[in-house]
Design a protein around this motif. Structure first.
Motif, PDB file in Angstrom:
ATOM      1  N   GLN A  51       4.416   4.064   2.108  1.00 33.63           N
ATOM      2  CA  GLN A  51       5.746   4.324   1.286  1.00 33.63           C
ATOM      3  C   GLN A  51       5.052   5.068  -0.318  1.00 33.63           C
ATOM      4  N   CYS A  52       5.637   5.960  -0.467  1.00 33.82           N
ATOM      5  CA  CYS A  52       5.439   6.477  -1.750  1.00 33.82           C
ATOM      6  C   CYS A  52       6.234   5.742  -2.915  1.00 33.82           C
ATOM      7  N   TYR A  53       5.662   5.113  -3.800  1.00 29.91           N
ATOM      8  CA  TYR A  53       6.562   4.652  -4.885  1.00 29.91           C
ATOM      9  C   TYR A  53       6.619   5.472  -6.252  1.00 29.91           C
ATOM     10  N   ALA A  54       6.340   6.781  -6.140  1.00 34.24           N
ATOM     11  CA  ALA A  54       6.495   7.605  -6.939  1.00 34.24           C
ATOM     12  C   ALA A  54       5.900   7.063  -8.474  1.00 34.24           C
ATOM     13  N   CYS A  55       4.544   7.085  -8.213  1.00 33.70           N
ATOM     14  CA  CYS A  55       3.840   6.565  -9.337  1.00 33.70           C
ATOM     15  C   CYS A  55       3.795   7.682 -10.683  1.00 33.70           C
ATOM     16  N   GLY A  56       4.058   8.779 -10.153  1.00 29.98           N
ATOM     17  CA  GLY A  56       3.941   9.896 -11.099  1.00 29.98           C
ATOM     18  C   GLY A  56       2.834  11.037 -10.644  1.00 29.98           C
ATOM     19  N   LYS A  65      -3.449  11.381   0.656  1.00 31.10           N
ATOM     20  CA  LYS A  65      -2.637  10.465   1.116  1.00 31.10           C
ATOM     21  C   LYS A  65      -1.286  10.273   0.484  1.00 31.10           C
ATOM     22  N   CYS A  66      -0.982  11.053  -0.480  1.00 35.07           N
ATOM     23  CA  CYS A  66       0.404  11.216  -1.086  1.00 35.07           C
ATOM     24  C   CYS A  66       1.127  12.141  -0.048  1.00 35.07           C
ATOM     25  N   PRO A  67       2.422  11.796   0.186  1.00 36.55           N
ATOM     26  CA  PRO A  67       3.189  12.702   0.882  1.00 36.55           C
ATOM     27  C   PRO A  67       3.016  14.079   0.606  1.00 36.55           C
ATOM     28  N   ASP A 102       0.867  -1.051   0.033  1.00 35.81           N
ATOM     29  CA  ASP A 102      -0.047  -0.071   0.331  1.00 35.81           C
ATOM     30  C   ASP A 102       1.000   1.182  -0.098  1.00 35.81           C
ATOM     31  N   CYS A 103       0.532   2.048  -1.045  1.00 40.53           N
ATOM     32  CA  CYS A 103       1.693   3.231  -1.030  1.00 40.53           C
ATOM     33  C   CYS A 103       1.152   4.491   0.096  1.00 40.53           C
ATOM     34  N   ARG A 104       0.367   4.349   1.033  1.00 34.45           N
ATOM     35  CA  ARG A 104       0.169   4.934   1.996  1.00 34.45           C
ATOM     36  C   ARG A 104       1.279   4.821   3.111  1.00 34.45           C
TER      37      ARG A 104
HETATM   38  S1  SF4 Z   1       2.452   9.609  -5.861  1.00 34.58           S
HETATM   39 FE1  SF4 Z   1       0.708   9.192  -4.226  1.00 34.58          FE
HETATM   40  S2  SF4 Z   1      -0.623   7.623  -5.093  1.00 34.58           S
HETATM   41 FE2  SF4 Z   1       1.311   7.629  -6.388  1.00 34.58          FE
HETATM   42  S3  SF4 Z   1       2.673   5.938  -5.165  1.00 34.58           S
HETATM   43 FE3  SF4 Z   1       2.953   7.924  -4.225  1.00 34.58          FE
HETATM   44  S4  SF4 Z   1       1.842   8.062  -2.676  1.00 34.58           S
HETATM   45 FE4  SF4 Z   1       0.789   6.358  -3.925  1.00 34.58          FE
END
Ligand code: SF4
Lengths: 630, 217
Positions: free
Chosen positions: A597-602, A620-622, A593-595
């Motif tokens: 840790q952020c995976y930098a989806c864009g 919920k993004c940083p 779950d990217c809450r």
């Molecule tokens: S930018 Fe936001 S939605 Fe995208 S991976 Fe990071 S936390 Fe998740």
């Protein structure tokens, strides 16, 4: 075109000859009627399926409310007439009309279609035809209404590109006003239709397909997408709300029975779980939550405004809403003056806390408890990125039966990439165990409903490169399940493989698909979402006529560097991120779950300004470092 | 607890709303008005409402009756009316509201007959309607089949007459039909007995005749 009065007179003569005539008259409590001449711009909002399904649609309810709150605009509604009514309308020369004032749709300035799913495409053509509006965008001129469309299916707008003048990509609350404004200034300047289209293309989130053209390789894949107008944006980025507006509570109350007869309040948008098959989970990012007090106030307003007692709290994953416990506690305390209130909270996680939540909401337990494990082996769960152990599933289902629910509904999906018959057998096994345990706990009252959908690779998801199972494989998997999962108190539902195919070729279709849709419609395809109306032969003939091969769209694994027909539409999530996720899936690697840790989806770089304007926990993004002001 | 009897008109756009759906329409209007409905006991408590004489789909009515049971002693009928007026949907127009004794029989049991006005969309050739009506009343029985059951429509027709209007071809009828339990006439059945398509006319119920009014008529 017939006047509203003429339409009304003709209607009275046909309504008694059709089933459920209440679908075709409007007059709902809270419907808004403005004087036709009193406004500058008239918008018709259309849901291309029957009234019973369209009236409860939340997206259109929001737009109806947004537009009608403007004094210079009126918004009215239209739905697809059922077959009997369509026949009557064609026989008596009644064009598609709006329910409020009975004006012909062709007399509106703007006609907006809601396209949440692909199986509404032929209906859209049919409705344009019934409205006596030319189907193709290129055949319409200044005298015709502007035809726009939005909704989840339009994140790949290409299959409908030749029919729709402008697509609204993403969330509509703000952009719909900008579309209307652009229309109004064009109208007062008296320009040509192309001027309107160019002006619309400058509205952020609006895609005007006629200003672009795809070039194809010889093998039928896309070489590139070309702009035909220098000022048109490329890519076209979706529109989102930095802050979710107050939820709509001004709902229409129908005078006849409809499918979801209730208030619907959306508690958050987006999902951070990252299930790799899930279209909504990607296209609705980032997660933005509404504060509990706003939700409670909206419920209260809606109850007073409508007289309903049923409320559905909507989101993609209710358990992930940060204040879920606070919300349910406050609902049971603060809305105690509504003793018969019933609140439904779909999409709960597979854990026993979910039971506590529903119990707090005084769930009647008669409706059954719904869970969506999607897959039954750890291997498949890693591939789709939905890790939930069998032990946890069984612990939860067991607790559900023991705590008083007699029916459990489990949703699985077959056809995920690299799925084998063994993975499918595991679905049957786990279902049997769930029911056997239920029998042990509560005896023969224990009931299990199993819903098996078939995976369709969707544009903008990590699986957009994947091939779809052939109908033969789907059938063999379904056969296995049907054989294994039969018996008392066990109900199994599945999707017709041919309908899955149609969804598959439309979801990842290119612009050439428009002709196929047109030809299929000409051959009688409509109400494709209705199992008993779905006309597979019409589609097959249409493909043949257009000299296209459906397998090209469904069963072909895509090259990793292929240009997709929807690549010029940006959801904010980068293609390279989706590709990484596709490769992770092939290696069975989970992504949390990217809450946490952020995976930098864009999403953040694309919408960093909005994020900055909306600081704090609400997204919920940083947080993005704020700009230093010199 | 209070029992309130409401007499009202059911008009467009509720004309295509069924008897069952009308129940919900009333429930919601009462809830919007925050009037304290009383509920039946049991697993699925239902608000206590009782509508008289189901109206067929597509028929409007100037005279409907519904009884509602409210959990309050303080509100007067007029106060209830004033609150309710603000939350009624288009198509319901209240013309009378009274508090009645709790033990009063249900409204269905009080009604003995109903009157209708029928307006044909297209007038028949001159004298044709008059001829058919005369023929209809001259026979002793009209055997018809409805929902696979055979019955005699003739005794259910208490009265039928032509409405004449100056400068207009004859195209309207007035009907009085029996409306007792197990002996209820339907206006659309009379139309088809006259050789007319039930969908070729507008039908309105103009009056419910109660037992206590019977002497008057
Ligand atoms: S930018 Fe936001 S939605 Fe995208 S991976 Fe990071 S936390 Fe998740």
């Amino acid at each position: 075109m017939l006047s509203a009065n003429e339409i009304q007179t003709r209607l009275e003569r046909v309504l008694l000859k059709v089933q459920k005539p209440g679908r075709y008259v409007g007059g709902e409590y809270n419907q808004i009627i403005k004087t036709w001449e009193s406004v500058k711009t008239r918008v018709a909002l259309v849901f291309p399926d029957i009234y019973d399904l369209g009236l409860p649609n939340l997206g259109l309810a929001i737009l109806y409310d947004e537009l009608n709150r403007r004094p210079d605009v009126l918004a009215e509604r239209a739905y697809a007439p059922w077959l009997d009514m369509e026949t009557m309308m064609r026989q008596h020369g009644i064009p598609l009309y709006s329910l409020e004032s009975k004006h012909a749709l062709a007399d509106f300035d703007i006609v907006g279609f809601s396209l949440p799913y692909e199986n509404l495409y032929t209906n859209t053509l049919n409705l344009l035809d019934l409205a006596q509006i030319p189907l193709f965008s290129s055949e319409r001129d200044e005298a015709h209404p502007l035809i726009i469309a939005g909704g989840h299916a339009t994140y790949n707008p290409e299959p409908m590109a030749v029919f729709i003048d402008a697509f609204v990509i993403g969330e509509g609350e703000e952009v719909i006003h900008e579309v209307v404004n652009a229309y109004q200034s064009w109208k007062s300047n008296g320009g040509a239709r192309i001027d309107l289209l160019i002006a619309l293309s400058h509205v952020s989130g609006v895609y005007v397909p006629s200003l672009y053209e795809p070039d194809y390789h010889e093998n039928g894949t896309i070489a590139h997408i070309r702009k035909l107008n220098d000022t048109a944006p490329l890519p076209v980025r979706k529109r989102i709300m930095g802050k979710l507006p107050e939820p709509t509570w001004r709902f229409l109350v129908p005078n006849i029975d409809v499918v979801h007869d209730r208030v619907a309040i959306e508690i958050m948008r987006g999902c951070t779980r990252g299930c790799r098959f899930c279209h909504a989970g990607i296209v609705t990012r980032p997660v933005r939550e509404r504060p509990p007090e706003q939700i409670i106030a909206a419920i209260r307003n809606a109850l007073e405004y409508t007289g309903y007692e049923e409320v559905a709290l909507l989101s993609l994953s209710s358990s992930d809403y940060s204040h879920i416990l606070e919300l349910v506690n406050r609902i049971s305390n603060e809305l105690a003056d509504y003793p018969n209130l019933s609140i439904s909270l779909p999409s709960l996680r597979i854990e026993t806390v979910s039971l506590d939540i529903l119990e707090k909401l005084r769930d009647s337990k008669s409706g059954g408890f719904t869970l969506a494990p999607e897959a039954a082996t750890d291997r498949m769960r890693n591939i789709i990125n939905k890790p939930i152990s069998t032990e946890q599933l069984l612990e939860t289902t067991n607790a559900i039966y023991r705590r008083g629910w007699t029916t459990i509904k489990l949703y699985f999906m077959i056809g995920h990439p690299s799925e084998t018959l063994e993975d499918v057998r595991a679905i049957a096994d786990v279902c049997k165990t769930v029911l056997a345990q239920g029998r042990k706990s509560i005896g023969r009252r224990a009931t299990l409903h199993v819903g098996i959908s078939t995976f369709v690779p969707k544009a903008h998801t990590p699986f957009q490169w994947a091939a779809c199972d052939t109908p033969e494989i789907i059938e063999s998997k379904q056969r296995l399940l049907k054989r294994e999962l039969s018996g008392p108190n066990l109900k199994l539902n599945w999707t017709d493989p041919q309908e899955t195919l149609m969804e598959a070729w439309l979801s990842r279709g290119d612009r050439r698909m428009g002709k196929v849709i047109f030809e299929a419609w000409k051959r009688g395809a409509k109400f494709d979402a209705w199992h008993d109306q779905f006309n597979f032969a019409a589609w097959q003939e249409a493909f043949q006529f257009c000299n296209l091969n459906p397998d090209f769209y469904t069963h072909r694994p895509r090259a990793l560097n292929e240009v997709f027909p929807w690549d010029h539409i940006s959801t904010g999530v980068r293609k390279s991120y989706l590709l990484q996720e596709y490769q992770n899936s092939q290696q069975g690697l989970l992504r949390e779950d990217c809450r946490s840790q952020c995976y930098a989806c864009g999403i953040l770089p694309e919408f960093n300004q909005l994020r900055r304007q909306n600081p704090g926990n609400y997204w919920k993004c940083p947080e993005v470092a704020s700009l230093t002001v010199e | 607890m209070k029992r309130i009897r409401i007499q009202y008109a059911k008009l467009d756009p509720l004309r295509y709303t069924s008897h069952l759906d009308m129940q919900k329409i009333w429930e919601r209007a009462l809830r919007r008005a925050r009037l304290p409905l009383t509920y039946s006991q049991g697993f699925h408590p239902q608000p206590r409402l009782n509508q008289a004489c189901p109206l067929p789909l597509g028929v409007t009515s100037r005279d409907e009756i519904i009884d509602i049971w409210l959990n309050c002693d303080s509100l007067s009928a007029i106060e209830i009316l004033n609150t309710l007026q603000k939350t009624l949907p288009d198509g319901i127009r209240i013309h009378q509201i009274n508090e009645i004794p709790l033990n009063e029989p249900p409204p269905d049991r009080l009604v003995i007959a109903a009157e209708y006005e029928i307006t044909l969309f297209e007038a028949l050739p001159p004298h044709e309607l008059e001829r058919r009506v005369a023929e209809l009343v001259s026979v002793e029985s009209i055997i018809r089949i409805r929902r696979e059951k055979q019955y005699d429509l003739r005794p259910l027709i208490l009265n039928i007459s032509i409405i004449e209007e100056a400068n207009q071809p004859i195209h309207r009828l007035r009907l009085r039909l029996s409306a007792r339990p197990g002996a209820t006439g339907r206006a659309d059945e009379v139309l088809s007995a006259l050789g007319l398509d039930a969908t070729s006319a507008r039908i309105e119920r103009t009056r419910l005749i109660l037992e206590k009014d019977a002497s008057v008529c």
